[in-house]
Design a protein around this motif. Structure first.
Motif, PDB file in Angstrom:
ATOM      1  N   VAL A 123      12.960   5.983 -12.376  1.00 17.39           N
ATOM      2  CA  VAL A 123      13.968   5.774 -11.735  1.00 17.39           C
ATOM      3  C   VAL A 123      14.841   4.716 -12.165  1.00 17.39           C
ATOM      4  O   VAL A 123      16.370   4.984 -12.011  1.00 17.39           O
ATOM      5  CB  VAL A 123      13.451   5.357 -10.258  1.00 17.39           C
ATOM      6  CG1 VAL A 123      14.431   5.123  -9.345  1.00 17.39           C
ATOM      7  CG2 VAL A 123      13.096   6.830  -9.497  1.00 17.39           C
ATOM      8  N   ALA A 124      14.378   3.728 -12.849  1.00 12.31           N
ATOM      9  CA  ALA A 124      15.083   2.523 -13.085  1.00 12.31           C
ATOM     10  C   ALA A 124      15.644   2.741 -14.570  1.00 12.31           C
ATOM     11  O   ALA A 124      16.582   1.954 -14.952  1.00 12.31           O
ATOM     12  CB  ALA A 124      14.199   1.256 -13.107  1.00 12.31           C
ATOM     13  N   GLN A 125      15.219   3.789 -15.299  1.00 13.53           N
ATOM     14  CA  GLN A 125      15.704   3.956 -16.586  1.00 13.53           C
ATOM     15  C   GLN A 125      15.342   2.736 -17.709  1.00 13.53           C
ATOM     16  O   GLN A 125      16.147   2.373 -18.269  1.00 13.53           O
ATOM     17  CB  GLN A 125      17.193   4.466 -16.581  1.00 13.53           C
ATOM     18  CG  GLN A 125      17.389   5.763 -16.206  1.00 13.53           C
ATOM     19  CD  GLN A 125      18.890   6.158 -16.188  1.00 13.53           C
ATOM     20  OE1 GLN A 125      19.790   5.416 -15.885  1.00 13.53           O
ATOM     21  NE2 GLN A 125      18.969   7.245 -16.611  1.00 13.53           N
ATOM     22  N   VAL A 126      14.233   2.280 -17.346  1.00 11.07           N
ATOM     23  CA  VAL A 126      13.433   1.441 -18.241  1.00 11.07           C
ATOM     24  C   VAL A 126      12.228   1.803 -18.508  1.00 11.07           C
ATOM     25  O   VAL A 126      11.588   2.835 -18.275  1.00 11.07           O
ATOM     26  CB  VAL A 126      13.452  -0.068 -17.380  1.00 11.07           C
ATOM     27  CG1 VAL A 126      14.782  -0.574 -16.967  1.00 11.07           C
ATOM     28  CG2 VAL A 126      12.361   0.234 -16.208  1.00 11.07           C
ATOM     29  N   ASN A 154       0.837  -1.216   0.047  1.00 15.36           N
ATOM     30  CA  ASN A 154      -0.056   0.007  -0.018  1.00 15.36           C
ATOM     31  C   ASN A 154       0.874   1.361   0.033  1.00 15.36           C
ATOM     32  O   ASN A 154       0.392   2.286   0.523  1.00 15.36           O
ATOM     33  CB  ASN A 154      -0.812   0.125   1.175  1.00 15.36           C
ATOM     34  CG  ASN A 154      -2.124  -1.035   1.059  1.00 15.36           C
ATOM     35  OD1 ASN A 154      -2.585  -1.275  -0.023  1.00 15.36           O
ATOM     36  ND2 ASN A 154      -2.405  -1.848   1.794  1.00 15.36           N
ATOM     37  N   GLU A 155       2.046   1.187  -0.853  1.00 15.62           N
ATOM     38  CA  GLU A 155       2.649   2.439  -0.776  1.00 15.62           C
ATOM     39  C   GLU A 155       2.864   2.699  -2.360  1.00 15.62           C
ATOM     40  O   GLU A 155       3.855   2.994  -2.971  1.00 15.62           O
ATOM     41  CB  GLU A 155       4.045   2.485  -0.437  1.00 15.62           C
ATOM     42  CG  GLU A 155       4.132   2.345   1.024  1.00 15.62           C
ATOM     43  CD  GLU A 155       5.453   2.130   1.725  1.00 15.62           C
ATOM     44  OE1 GLU A 155       6.453   2.763   1.370  1.00 15.62           O
ATOM     45  OE2 GLU A 155       5.793   1.362   2.569  1.00 15.62           O
ATOM     46  N   LYS A 156       1.505   2.746  -2.952  1.00 13.34           N
ATOM     47  CA  LYS A 156       1.518   2.688  -4.396  1.00 13.34           C
ATOM     48  C   LYS A 156       2.524   3.894  -5.176  1.00 13.34           C
ATOM     49  O   LYS A 156       2.485   4.966  -5.006  1.00 13.34           O
ATOM     50  CB  LYS A 156       0.170   2.692  -5.213  1.00 13.34           C
ATOM     51  CG  LYS A 156       0.150   2.565  -6.431  1.00 13.34           C
ATOM     52  CD  LYS A 156      -1.436   2.561  -6.828  1.00 13.34           C
ATOM     53  CE  LYS A 156      -1.760   2.519  -8.407  1.00 13.34           C
ATOM     54  NZ  LYS A 156      -0.647   2.220  -9.348  1.00 13.34           N
ATOM     55  N   LYS A 157       3.166   3.185  -6.242  1.00  4.75           N
ATOM     56  CA  LYS A 157       3.865   3.936  -7.066  1.00  4.75           C
ATOM     57  C   LYS A 157       3.522   3.816  -8.507  1.00  4.75           C
ATOM     58  O   LYS A 157       2.958   2.549  -8.915  1.00  4.75           O
ATOM     59  CB  LYS A 157       5.548   3.987  -6.909  1.00  4.75           C
ATOM     60  CG  LYS A 157       5.941   4.253  -5.788  1.00  4.75           C
ATOM     61  CD  LYS A 157       6.157   5.752  -5.359  1.00  4.75           C
ATOM     62  CE  LYS A 157       6.729   6.025  -4.184  1.00  4.75           C
ATOM     63  NZ  LYS A 157       6.444   7.606  -3.627  1.00  4.75           N
ATOM     64  N   THR A 158       3.497   4.704  -9.496  1.00  5.87           N
ATOM     65  CA  THR A 158       2.885   4.378 -10.814  1.00  5.87           C
ATOM     66  C   THR A 158       4.202   3.651 -11.541  1.00  5.87           C
ATOM     67  O   THR A 158       5.361   3.787 -11.029  1.00  5.87           O
ATOM     68  CB  THR A 158       2.579   5.683 -11.612  1.00  5.87           C
ATOM     69  OG1 THR A 158       3.832   6.454 -11.949  1.00  5.87           O
ATOM     70  CG2 THR A 158       1.590   6.541 -10.883  1.00  5.87           C
ATOM     71  N   GLN A 159       3.712   3.089 -12.591  1.00  7.01           N
ATOM     72  CA  GLN A 159       4.681   2.395 -13.490  1.00  7.01           C
ATOM     73  C   GLN A 159       5.525   3.400 -14.114  1.00  7.01           C
ATOM     74  O   GLN A 159       7.036   3.116 -14.040  1.00  7.01           O
ATOM     75  CB  GLN A 159       4.196   1.446 -14.630  1.00  7.01           C
ATOM     76  CG  GLN A 159       3.225   0.420 -14.148  1.00  7.01           C
ATOM     77  CD  GLN A 159       2.568  -0.240 -15.092  1.00  7.01           C
ATOM     78  OE1 GLN A 159       2.432   0.035 -16.163  1.00  7.01           O
ATOM     79  NE2 GLN A 159       1.717  -1.470 -14.401  1.00  7.01           N
ATOM     80  N   ARG A 160       5.167   4.584 -14.163  1.00  9.09           N
ATOM     81  CA  ARG A 160       5.880   5.626 -14.926  1.00  9.09           C
ATOM     82  C   ARG A 160       7.146   6.097 -13.920  1.00  9.09           C
ATOM     83  O   ARG A 160       8.335   6.041 -14.331  1.00  9.09           O
ATOM     84  CB  ARG A 160       5.145   6.750 -15.308  1.00  9.09           C
ATOM     85  CG  ARG A 160       5.656   8.206 -15.584  1.00  9.09           C
ATOM     86  CD  ARG A 160       6.028   8.256 -17.236  1.00  9.09           C
ATOM     87  NE  ARG A 160       7.379   7.610 -17.388  1.00  9.09           N
ATOM     88  CZ  ARG A 160       7.872   6.931 -18.431  1.00  9.09           C
ATOM     89  NH1 ARG A 160       7.051   6.632 -19.337  1.00  9.09           N
ATOM     90  NH2 ARG A 160       9.117   6.528 -18.347  1.00  9.09           N
ATOM     91  N   GLU A 161       6.844   6.322 -12.537  1.00 10.79           N
ATOM     92  CA  GLU A 161       7.753   6.709 -11.658  1.00 10.79           C
ATOM     93  C   GLU A 161       8.728   5.627 -11.205  1.00 10.79           C
ATOM     94  O   GLU A 161       9.843   6.071 -11.533  1.00 10.79           O
ATOM     95  CB  GLU A 161       6.894   6.907 -10.303  1.00 10.79           C
ATOM     96  CG  GLU A 161       5.937   8.064 -10.245  1.00 10.79           C
ATOM     97  CD  GLU A 161       5.100   8.014  -8.794  1.00 10.79           C
ATOM     98  OE1 GLU A 161       5.308   8.870  -8.023  1.00 10.79           O
ATOM     99  OE2 GLU A 161       4.318   7.136  -8.583  1.00 10.79           O
TER     100      GLU A 161
END
Length: 118
Positions: free
Chosen positions: A95-98, A84-91
């Protein structure tokens, strides 16, 4: 900085290491978890869940031939949802540069392998 394509650097690196007889160990995706998680401001709970996802799914052979950064990113994304600490796929992708597509694909494989239905 060198104005040389990333692919060319990788090819040359592999050639040089082969010529020198260096043994290249595959990168463990868990090495990326602390940095990506801290850049996303995620808790220890998420980090530990991401590592658990990586361990379980890598044991099942899911990592084979996959980018360790994308693999780690997807596990962090999945762990963020589960905790329950949702981050978006975009975020996470930024960060991961993928790409978001990489996150989606690895995420689907990982949750199926874990028997979690998202």
């Amino acid at each position: 900085v060198s104005r040389v394509e990333r692919k060319e650097i990788g090819r040359t690196y592999r050639y040089v290491s082969q010529e020198l007889g260096l043994e290249l160990k595959p990168v463990d995706p868990k090495q990326y978890v602390p940095r990506f998680s801290s850049e996303l401001d995620l808790s220890e709970e998420v980090k530990s869940k991401a590592n658990e996802i990586i361990e379980t799914t890598a044991e099942q052979g899911l990592l084979s031939g996959k980018s360790p950064t994308g693999f780690a990113a997807a596990a962090i994304y999945a762990a963020s949802l589960l905790c329950n600490e949702k981050k978006t796929q975009r975020e996470v992708a930024d960060v991961a540069q993928v790409t978001e597509v990489t996150i989606r694909n690895r995420y689907q494989e990982q949750i199926e392998a874990m028997g979690i239905h998202g």
